[in-house]
Enzyme design. Structure first.
Site, PDB file in Angstrom:
ATOM      1  N   GLY A   1      21.284 -17.556 -43.207  1.00 35.71           N
ATOM      2  CA  GLY A   1      19.943 -17.907 -43.685  1.00 35.71           C
ATOM      3  C   GLY A   1      19.450 -16.897 -44.717  1.00 35.71           C
ATOM      4  O   GLY A   1      18.889 -17.250 -45.758  1.00 35.71           O
TER       5      GLY A   1
ATOM      6  N   ASP B   1      16.262  -4.025 -44.745  1.00 37.39           N
ATOM      7  CA  ASP B   1      15.744  -3.947 -43.389  1.00 37.39           C
ATOM      8  C   ASP B   1      14.374  -4.578 -43.472  1.00 37.39           C
ATOM      9  O   ASP B   1      13.567  -4.229 -44.350  1.00 37.39           O
ATOM     10  CB  ASP B   1      15.665  -2.513 -42.860  1.00 37.39           C
ATOM     11  CG  ASP B   1      15.483  -2.521 -41.341  1.00 37.39           C
ATOM     12  OD1 ASP B   1      16.215  -3.273 -40.672  1.00 37.39           O
ATOM     13  OD2 ASP B   1      14.618  -1.811 -40.829  1.00 37.39           O
ATOM     14  N   SER B   2      14.151  -5.550 -42.635  1.00 36.61           N
ATOM     15  CA  SER B   2      12.888  -6.257 -42.716  1.00 36.61           C
ATOM     16  C   SER B   2      12.403  -6.585 -41.325  1.00 36.61           C
ATOM     17  O   SER B   2      13.162  -6.533 -40.357  1.00 36.61           O
ATOM     18  CB  SER B   2      13.052  -7.535 -43.547  1.00 36.61           C
ATOM     19  OG  SER B   2      14.144  -8.291 -43.075  1.00 36.61           O
TER      20      SER B   2
ATOM     21  N   PHE C   1      13.579 -18.846 -40.979  1.00 36.37           N
ATOM     22  CA  PHE C   1      14.241 -18.355 -39.767  1.00 36.37           C
ATOM     23  C   PHE C   1      13.394 -17.227 -39.192  1.00 36.37           C
ATOM     24  O   PHE C   1      12.391 -16.823 -39.768  1.00 36.37           O
ATOM     25  CB  PHE C   1      15.679 -17.887 -40.063  1.00 36.37           C
ATOM     26  CG  PHE C   1      15.773 -16.793 -41.107  1.00 36.37           C
ATOM     27  CD1 PHE C   1      15.835 -15.460 -40.736  1.00 36.37           C
ATOM     28  CD2 PHE C   1      15.791 -17.108 -42.463  1.00 36.37           C
ATOM     29  CE1 PHE C   1      15.912 -14.450 -41.698  1.00 36.37           C
ATOM     30  CE2 PHE C   1      15.876 -16.101 -43.434  1.00 36.37           C
ATOM     31  CZ  PHE C   1      15.935 -14.780 -43.046  1.00 36.37           C
ATOM     32  N   GLY C   2      13.806 -16.721 -38.024  1.00 34.38           N
ATOM     33  CA  GLY C   2      13.107 -15.571 -37.443  1.00 34.38           C
ATOM     34  C   GLY C   2      11.664 -15.890 -37.065  1.00 34.38           C
ATOM     35  O   GLY C   2      11.382 -16.855 -36.345  1.00 34.38           O
TER      36      GLY C   2
ATOM     37  N   ARG D   1      10.805 -10.494 -48.907  1.00 31.51           N
ATOM     38  CA  ARG D   1      12.176 -10.301 -49.399  1.00 31.51           C
ATOM     39  C   ARG D   1      12.272 -10.684 -50.878  1.00 31.51           C
ATOM     40  O   ARG D   1      12.944 -10.014 -51.659  1.00 31.51           O
ATOM     41  CB  ARG D   1      13.158 -11.122 -48.557  1.00 31.51           C
ATOM     42  CG  ARG D   1      14.624 -10.812 -48.888  1.00 31.51           C
ATOM     43  CD  ARG D   1      15.593 -11.445 -47.902  1.00 31.51           C
ATOM     44  NE  ARG D   1      15.450 -10.853 -46.580  1.00 31.51           N
ATOM     45  CZ  ARG D   1      14.917 -11.468 -45.532  1.00 31.51           C
ATOM     46  NH1 ARG D   1      14.479 -12.705 -45.634  1.00 31.51           N
ATOM     47  NH2 ARG D   1      14.805 -10.850 -44.379  1.00 31.51           N
TER      48      ARG D   1
END
Length: 198
Positions: free
Chosen positions: A12, A70-71, A153-154, A182
């Site tokens: 994703g 990194d998120s 997603f997430g 992002r």
């Protein structure tokens, strides 16, 4: 064509990254594409530290230019948790449906701006010459009171963006990439990479 490895095996995430970087004259490969499956210990205390750890670790193993991100999501009502632990929140094998519902339940008494949250993304780029650069992108929003939308997603289904009156899971990928944490960090990184590859 210049190869750039993005230090993720998340399909994703790779789809989003390829869409944002599609006009760069590069071959963008995932960890799966290059057969890298070693565990990387992300023990940094900030998004910057973790992104740099990932980028440098893979660059040193493969010898190519490596991007890593990194998120995560910071929920103000939860003292900015889950933050850098977003992917590992409630355990790595816990589904995002469960993680999202847990956050909604924790915010049951939170009203209006008490539900403030942001997505944060830091992109690190490690070059074979040892140089490391980072960019950071954020998007502000609110935690919705239910899971809405099937895109992304997430934590996308609980991240409500007031000016668009929907969650990021209800947006088209083009719309999300334009405003996402992002997307912002990657576009800034793209400019820095263009300068260095010129």
């Amino acid at each position: 064509m210049r190869k750039i490895i993005f230090a993720t095996s998340n399909e994703g995430k790779m789809k989003e990254i390829r869409e944002i970087l599609e006009d760069l004259d590069i071959e963008l490969l995932s960890l799966k594409d290059v057969g890298y499956d070693a565990d990387i210990i992300e023990d940094g205390e900030t998004f910057e530290e973790n992104a740099i750890i990932k980028a440098k670790t893979v660059m040193e193993a493969i010898g190519e230019m490596v991007l890593a991100d990194d998120s995560g999501i910071e929920v103000d009502y939860l003292d900015k948790a889950p933050g850098v632990y977003s992917a590992r929140f409630l355990g790595v094998n816990t589904s995002y449906t469960e993680k999202n519902q847990y956050i909604i339940d924790k915010l049951a008494k939170a009203k209006d701006n008490e539900r403030s949250a942001r997505f944060v993304c830091v992109i690190a780029c490690a070059f074979p010459n040892g140089e490391v650069i980072t960019t950071r992108g954020t998007i502000e929003g609110l935690i919705s009171n239910k899971i809405i939308g099937t895109g992304g997603f997430g934590y996308d289904p609980i991240f409500y963006v007031p000016e668009y009156q929907c969650t990021t899971a209800q947006m088209s990928s083009e719309q999300k990439n334009q405003i996402s944490h992002r997307g912002k960090a990657l576009r800034d990184m793209k400019e820095l990479i263009i300068d260095r590859l010129a």
